[in-house]
Motif scaffolding. Structure first.
Motif, PDB file in Angstrom:
ATOM      1  N   LEU A   1     -35.238   3.330  14.584  1.00  0.00           N
ATOM      2  CA  LEU A   1     -34.651   2.163  13.926  1.00  0.00           C
ATOM      3  C   LEU A   1     -33.878   2.576  12.677  1.00  0.00           C
ATOM      4  O   LEU A   1     -32.754   2.097  12.435  1.00  0.00           O
ATOM      5  CB  LEU A   1     -35.757   1.168  13.559  1.00  0.00           C
ATOM      6  CG  LEU A   1     -35.311  -0.201  13.031  1.00  0.00           C
ATOM      7  CD1 LEU A   1     -34.468  -0.931  14.064  1.00  0.00           C
ATOM      8  CD2 LEU A   1     -36.520  -1.045  12.644  1.00  0.00           C
ATOM      9  N   ASP A   2     -34.447   3.480  11.909  1.00  0.00           N
ATOM     10  CA  ASP A   2     -33.771   3.979  10.707  1.00  0.00           C
ATOM     11  C   ASP A   2     -32.507   4.757  11.080  1.00  0.00           C
ATOM     12  O   ASP A   2     -31.494   4.683  10.380  1.00  0.00           O
ATOM     13  CB  ASP A   2     -34.734   4.863   9.910  1.00  0.00           C
ATOM     14  CG  ASP A   2     -34.173   5.260   8.555  1.00  0.00           C
ATOM     15  OD1 ASP A   2     -33.517   4.412   7.926  1.00  0.00           O
ATOM     16  OD2 ASP A   2     -34.395   6.403   8.128  1.00  0.00           O
ATOM     17  N   PHE A   3     -32.566   5.488  12.190  1.00  0.00           N
ATOM     18  CA  PHE A   3     -31.394   6.239  12.656  1.00  0.00           C
ATOM     19  C   PHE A   3     -30.245   5.288  12.989  1.00  0.00           C
ATOM     20  O   PHE A   3     -29.095   5.536  12.633  1.00  0.00           O
ATOM     21  CB  PHE A   3     -31.765   7.055  13.903  1.00  0.00           C
ATOM     22  CG  PHE A   3     -30.773   8.130  14.247  1.00  0.00           C
ATOM     23  CD1 PHE A   3     -31.006   9.446  13.876  1.00  0.00           C
ATOM     24  CD2 PHE A   3     -29.615   7.836  14.941  1.00  0.00           C
ATOM     25  CE1 PHE A   3     -30.099  10.446  14.184  1.00  0.00           C
ATOM     26  CE2 PHE A   3     -28.696   8.826  15.253  1.00  0.00           C
ATOM     27  CZ  PHE A   3     -28.939  10.131  14.877  1.00  0.00           C
TER      28      PHE A   3
ATOM     29  N   ILE B   1     -16.412   2.627  20.264  1.00  0.00           N
ATOM     30  CA  ILE B   1     -17.153   3.887  20.444  1.00  0.00           C
ATOM     31  C   ILE B   1     -18.409   3.885  19.585  1.00  0.00           C
ATOM     32  O   ILE B   1     -19.499   4.267  20.036  1.00  0.00           O
ATOM     33  CB  ILE B   1     -16.255   5.091  20.094  1.00  0.00           C
ATOM     34  CG1 ILE B   1     -15.105   5.207  21.095  1.00  0.00           C
ATOM     35  CG2 ILE B   1     -17.069   6.381  20.081  1.00  0.00           C
ATOM     36  CD1 ILE B   1     -14.067   6.241  20.729  1.00  0.00           C
ATOM     37  N   LEU B   2     -18.277   3.428  18.335  1.00  0.00           N
ATOM     38  CA  LEU B   2     -19.435   3.326  17.439  1.00  0.00           C
ATOM     39  C   LEU B   2     -20.472   2.363  18.007  1.00  0.00           C
ATOM     40  O   LEU B   2     -21.677   2.650  18.007  1.00  0.00           O
ATOM     41  CB  LEU B   2     -18.983   2.852  16.059  1.00  0.00           C
ATOM     42  CG  LEU B   2     -20.077   2.601  15.013  1.00  0.00           C
ATOM     43  CD1 LEU B   2     -20.844   3.869  14.711  1.00  0.00           C
ATOM     44  CD2 LEU B   2     -19.480   2.025  13.739  1.00  0.00           C
ATOM     45  N   ALA B   3     -20.019   1.232  18.535  1.00  0.00           N
ATOM     46  CA  ALA B   3     -20.931   0.233  19.102  1.00  0.00           C
ATOM     47  C   ALA B   3     -21.648   0.774  20.340  1.00  0.00           C
ATOM     48  O   ALA B   3     -22.847   0.538  20.523  1.00  0.00           O
ATOM     49  CB  ALA B   3     -20.161  -1.035  19.449  1.00  0.00           C
TER      50      ALA B   3
ATOM     51  N   LEU C   1     -25.539   1.344  20.830  1.00  0.00           N
ATOM     52  CA  LEU C   1     -26.245   0.690  21.935  1.00  0.00           C
ATOM     53  C   LEU C   1     -27.164   1.670  22.660  1.00  0.00           C
ATOM     54  O   LEU C   1     -28.291   1.317  23.029  1.00  0.00           O
ATOM     55  CB  LEU C   1     -25.226   0.101  22.919  1.00  0.00           C
ATOM     56  CG  LEU C   1     -25.792  -0.643  24.135  1.00  0.00           C
ATOM     57  CD1 LEU C   1     -26.604  -1.861  23.697  1.00  0.00           C
ATOM     58  CD2 LEU C   1     -24.663  -1.068  25.067  1.00  0.00           C
ATOM     59  N   VAL C   2     -26.693   2.910  22.834  1.00  0.00           N
ATOM     60  CA  VAL C   2     -27.536   3.939  23.460  1.00  0.00           C
ATOM     61  C   VAL C   2     -28.780   4.184  22.614  1.00  0.00           C
ATOM     62  O   VAL C   2     -29.903   4.267  23.135  1.00  0.00           O
ATOM     63  CB  VAL C   2     -26.734   5.249  23.639  1.00  0.00           C
ATOM     64  CG1 VAL C   2     -27.642   6.386  24.108  1.00  0.00           C
ATOM     65  CG2 VAL C   2     -25.600   5.047  24.637  1.00  0.00           C
ATOM     66  N   LEU C   3     -28.594   4.269  21.297  1.00  0.00           N
ATOM     67  CA  LEU C   3     -29.734   4.452  20.388  1.00  0.00           C
ATOM     68  C   LEU C   3     -30.677   3.257  20.453  1.00  0.00           C
ATOM     69  O   LEU C   3     -31.907   3.423  20.409  1.00  0.00           O
ATOM     70  CB  LEU C   3     -29.233   4.644  18.958  1.00  0.00           C
ATOM     71  CG  LEU C   3     -28.424   5.910  18.672  1.00  0.00           C
ATOM     72  CD1 LEU C   3     -27.829   5.859  17.283  1.00  0.00           C
ATOM     73  CD2 LEU C   3     -29.288   7.150  18.827  1.00  0.00           C
ATOM     74  N   ALA C   4     -30.117   2.056  20.566  1.00  0.00           N
ATOM     75  CA  ALA C   4     -30.943   0.848  20.651  1.00  0.00           C
ATOM     76  C   ALA C   4     -31.781   0.845  21.924  1.00  0.00           C
ATOM     77  O   ALA C   4     -32.943   0.403  21.922  1.00  0.00           O
ATOM     78  CB  ALA C   4     -30.053  -0.394  20.607  1.00  0.00           C
TER      79      ALA C   4
END
Length: 294
Positions: A224-226, A274-276, A280-283
């Protein structure tokens, strides 16, 4: 009759959900769709009749050196900040969980959580003042001979990223500390008592009891912090603005400059997508970690 019963049963619920649904569509889904759509057009917004260019802006972004530099800086800033958040947060959580006087414990809890109560703007102002060439940090470090007097931290290409990571670490560690403290207080005392009976010392208890018990919490809050740090914009913009040069340029500041300085809205939209997508992958990883911990 069946339709009337259905309406009577669900109409009130739909009436309550309606305003929230409309707000989500207007404030969330519509802007996302608009940004994605603009990324496929030739300089939309400025051009009254933009043309469809497909993936041109995405190919440009992946080949752009500034984008590569911004992505690298973003990863360095994020990984360093998250690692320091976890290390410092865990250290303070262990100290606050120790058996000490209740009043002293309460005092340090309030003191250590204080940075979390400040807004990003206040954190930026505090660290700009602390790291000023005539500030207290420069004075103390120059007094013991670690640096030369008058160092401009946020204006030095070699030091700006370090200063930025330091400021972000100070403002973000309390959340990690509080989360890990809650996790520590949830570990059964019987586990430590069993470790004592087996002859384990303090370090062995920490290594084989505390860390395994905290692993789900560390994984969840770390991811979450990442995510939060990866898309951070405000602190960077208010301290360095992505400078000096491109030393602290991140994806957030790069998108802002493309859109509102160079007026390349379509290119900015492509980088934003690209940022989103990476966020999304991290989420997804975060949600999987949450599911696994449950």
């Amino acid at each position: 009759m069946v339709f009337k019963k259905f309406l009577r049963k669900h109409l009130v619920a739909y009436a309550f959900l309606g305003p929230a649904t409309i707000l989500l569509i207007v404030l969330l889904f519509y802007p996302i769709v608009l940004v994605v759509w603009n990324s496929f057009l030739d300089n939309s917004i400025i051009n009254p009749s933009p043309k469809w260019v497909g993936l041109r802006h995405y190919r440009w972004a992946l080949a752009d050196r500034v984008f590569s530099k911004a992505l690298k800086n973003t990863l360095v800033f994020t990984i360093s900040s998250v690692a320091l958040h976890l290390i410092i947060g865990l250290g303070f959580a262990l100290l606050l969980n120790a058996s000490i006087n209740r009043r002293i414990q309460t005092f340090f809890r309030v003191l250590l959580i204080l940075p979390w109560t400040f807004t990003v703007a206040i954190v930026a102002i505090i660290w700009r003042l602390l790291l000023d060439p005539l500030g207290v940090v420069n004075y103390l470090l120059s007094l013991i001979g670690l640096i030369k007097p008058g160092l401009v931290w946020f204006g030095d290409p070699q030091r700006a990223m370090q200063a930025l990571i330091l400021a972000n670490t100070w403002g973000g560690y309390p959340f990690i500390m509080v989360s890990l403290l809650a996790g520590l207080q949830g570990i059964p005392v019987s586990l430590y008592e069993a470790g004592t009976v087996d002859g384990a010392n303090s370090f062995q208890k920490f290594l084989y009891i505390t860390l395994p018990q905290l692993k789900p919490v560390i994984l969840s809050i770390g991811l979450l912090d990442f995510i939060w740090t990866y898309r951070l914009f405000e602190l960077i913009w208010l301290t360095t603005g992505g400078g000096p040069g491109r030393a602290t340029e991140t994806l957030g500041t790069y998108i802002y400059k493309l859109a509102f300085t160079q007026y390349q809205f379509s290119r900015a939209s492509a980088v934003a997508v690209i940022l989103a997508l990476t966020t999304l992958v991290l989420a997804i990883f975060y949600l999987r970690a949450q599911k696994a911990s449950e």
